[in-house]
Design an enzyme around this catalytic site. Structure first.
Site, PDB file in Angstrom:
ATOM      1  N   ASP A 218      16.133  -1.887 -11.830  1.00  0.00           N
ATOM      2  CA  ASP A 218      16.072  -1.540 -13.246  1.00  0.00           C
ATOM      3  C   ASP A 218      16.489  -2.730 -14.110  1.00  0.00           C
ATOM      4  OD1 ASP A 218      15.856   0.646 -15.301  1.00  0.00           O
ATOM      5  OD2 ASP A 218      17.964   0.137 -15.614  1.00  0.00           O
ATOM      6  N   GLU A 285      17.629  -9.669   6.446  1.00  0.00           N
ATOM      7  CA  GLU A 285      18.443  -9.453   7.645  1.00  0.00           C
ATOM      8  C   GLU A 285      18.067  -8.158   8.361  1.00  0.00           C
ATOM      9  OE1 GLU A 285      22.549  -9.470   6.567  1.00  0.00           O
ATOM     10  OE2 GLU A 285      22.406 -11.354   5.462  1.00  0.00           O
TER      11      GLU A 285
END
Length: 571
Positions: A218, A285
């Site tokens: 956002d 990751e």
């Protein structure tokens, strides 16, 4: 743009998000399982089969975090928990598991520009002294003028009024001011503080460890402010969130985008890119293609493309496309510009026509007066939408959009042809914009009304008790999902057919070549062997010979009616 010029939307890659159709769920208005009139996560879980049947690839959920709900959940009080209005973390895990069983990815909203003033971080900041580590989490400043009685600068809130609120210090004296680009209950975090970075990295990991497939970020263009927080006065009529703003979305109007010579000091600052590069490394990751999508109201598109370089975000909402008027030359230009800009950094273009912050495109495309982003439409607004024209254009616009290469976003209920609800009573409105502007702007409630599922059920199947946090129009019985399912020519069946053919023909991963010879009022191109023709004008257009794969309206012989899009397989 030259006719018959091929534009490749993406470099070769197989990440799912490059061609995905992603469906936005606004949880409080999607499906209510417990009868309190507010949608919840259990309601989402119960309706996921309908979304899988529609043919989408992923869902994106607007905020469900703990929140006082002053801005419908975009005022977050705890980023690692579910608000009881929506359920529990167990309910979230159940929903996520069900979505993955249905082969739907799940993207969650992240709100890093600001928190709620009810967040423990801000409560501790208020309790601490000026200059403390706790105050440094947010943007506190001394006031100007005698006694510091004036705000630190002249910035205005997106929702109207000043962007600064003064606090009362622990000793009872008037104190510092804090910045809130949105409501006063949404203080802006200070992203020059490393502590803030570390907190959000922990938030990312919390949800990634639960198995989410990515984040919609956002106000991704607002997290960093210019050094010194200089005064700024927006151009009259500019959109509230930055970007082009002021673009005419109304037929027959000739207004152009409002441009300003400089970037506002609170939007699109270069410092945001270091934040997203760090987030990218965190997502990398984890196994699978975890996605970052930016809500960034940035112009021009070439600048927006900086948000989606290979080491930053994966996608950015294409608000320039959303704000493009119903005009063939304008549509051709924005498609050209979008594909060129995003391709230049190896990213797919995204396409979007509606979301929870804008007037639904089934109304917006038939407004008869300008309507800057954030203003909304109400019973006293100038230029009321023309319903039948709006729906026809919306169907044509969506059919065109879903034929474009790249990724597309849908907003809940648009597959039903839902219009903006214009006639909400003032006392029912909840958007802070309506309150902070004294009703001058209606805001976003009209696109957030709970959606209809069953024509004869209480609240049209949204809630078992008939409760609804915003009132639903009586005419929505005809638009309910069960009233459209299996009905030839219904908007629901148009979406279902378009999404199926999009996959079957490989349109999302194709390449676009423009077709000439149709005149200025037509958008015509070939993508993945499918000829797409949209008549944006007022007179019928002769069609080439071919197999009709899909049409947004019934065809009259060999001609394409106005405000209609067709997909053909030509020889």
């Amino acid at each position: 743009m030259d006719d018959d010029t091929e534009l490749v939307a993406t470099r070769p890659a197989d990440e799912w998000w490059r061609s995905a159709v992603i469906y936005q769920i606004y949880p409080r208005s999607f499906a209510d399982s417990d009868g309190d009139g507010i949608g919840d996560l259990a309601g989402v879980t119960a309706r996921l089969d309908s979304l899988a049947d529609l043919g989408i690839d992923a869902i994106w959920l607007s905020p469900f975090y703990r929140s006082p709900q002053n801005d419908a959940g975009y005022d977050v009080a705890d980023y690692r928990d579910i608000d009881p209005l929506f359920g529990t973390l167990d309910d979230f895990d159940t929903m996520l598991h069900k979505a993955h069983e249905l082969e739907l990815r799940v993207i969650v909203d992240l709100v890093p520009n600001h928190s709620s003033d009810d967040h423990v971080w801000f409560k501790e900041a208020l309790a601490a002294a000026p200059g403390s580590a706790e105050r440094a989490r947010y943007i506190f400043r001394d006031g100007r003028g005698p006694g510091g009685d004036l705000p630190p600068n002249n910035w205005e809130s997106v929702f109207g009024g000043d962007a600064w609120t003064r606090v009362t210090e622990a000793d009872g004296t008037p104190g510092q001011w804090y910045l809130h680009l949105f409501d006063s209950s949404q203080p802006d975090l200070d992203w020059s503080n490393r502590w803030v970075h570390e907190q959000f990295i922990d938030v990312l990991r919390f949800w990634l460890d639960r198995g989410v497939d990515g984040f919609r970020v956002d106000v991704a263009h607002g997290m960093v402010k210019a050094e010194g927080l200089p005064d700024w006065t927006p151009a009259e009529g500019a959109g509230s969130m930055g970007g082009a703003g002021g673009v005419s979305l109304s037929p027959g109007l000739e207004s152009e985008a409002i441009t300003q010579p400089d970037t506002p000091p609170y939007w699109a600052q270069d410092g945001v890119h270091a934040i997203f590069r760090e987030w990218r490394s965190v997502l990398d990751e984890y196994e699978g293609d975890r996605v970052l999508c930016a809500e960034a109201w940035v112009d021009p598109l070439a600048k927006l493309a900086l948000w989606v370089r290979s080491d930053e975000m994966d996608q950015a909402f294409n608000f320039t496309y959303l704000e493009t008027p119903w005009s063939a030359p304008a549509i051709r230009k924005v498609v050209d510009d979008s594909i060129a800009a995003f391709s230049s950094v190896g990213a797919p273009s995204t396409w979007v026509l509606s979301n929870h912050d804008v007037v639904r495109h089934a109304s917006r495309l038939a407004l008869t007066a300008p309507n800057p982003q954030g203003a909304g439409v109400g019973p006293r607004s100038a230029g009321q939408p023309i319903p039948e024209l709006g729906l026809r254009r919306a169907r044509a616009a969506t059919t065109l959009m879903l034929a474009l290469p790249g990724s597309a976003y849908l907003y809940q209920g648009e597959e039903l042809g839902l219009p903006e609800v214009v006639d909400l009573p003032d006392e029912a409105r909840e958007d802070p914009t309506f309150r902070r502007t004294g009703g001058e702007k209606y805001g976003r409630d009209g696109c957030r009304v709970p959606i209809p599922w069953e024509s004869d059920a209480p609240a049209y199947g949204f809630s078992p008790t008939g409760a609804s946090w915003l009132p639903q129009p009586g005419e929505w019985s005809e638009l309910a999902r069960d009233a459209q399912a299996g009905v030839p020519g219904s908007t629901l069946e148009l979406y279902r057919a378009a999404l199926a053919e999009r996959v079957a023909s490989g349109l999302g991963t194709g390449a676009l070549s423009w077709l000439g010879g149709f005149g200025d009022s037509v958008v015509a191109f070939v993508n993945a062997g499918v000829t797409v023709i949209a008549n944006v004008g007022e007179i019928p257009v002769e069609l080439p010979i071919g197999e009709v794969l899909l049409s947004s309206e019934a065809l009259d012989g060999a001609t394409l009616p106005p405000d209609t899009t067709v997909w053909l397989r030509t020889e």
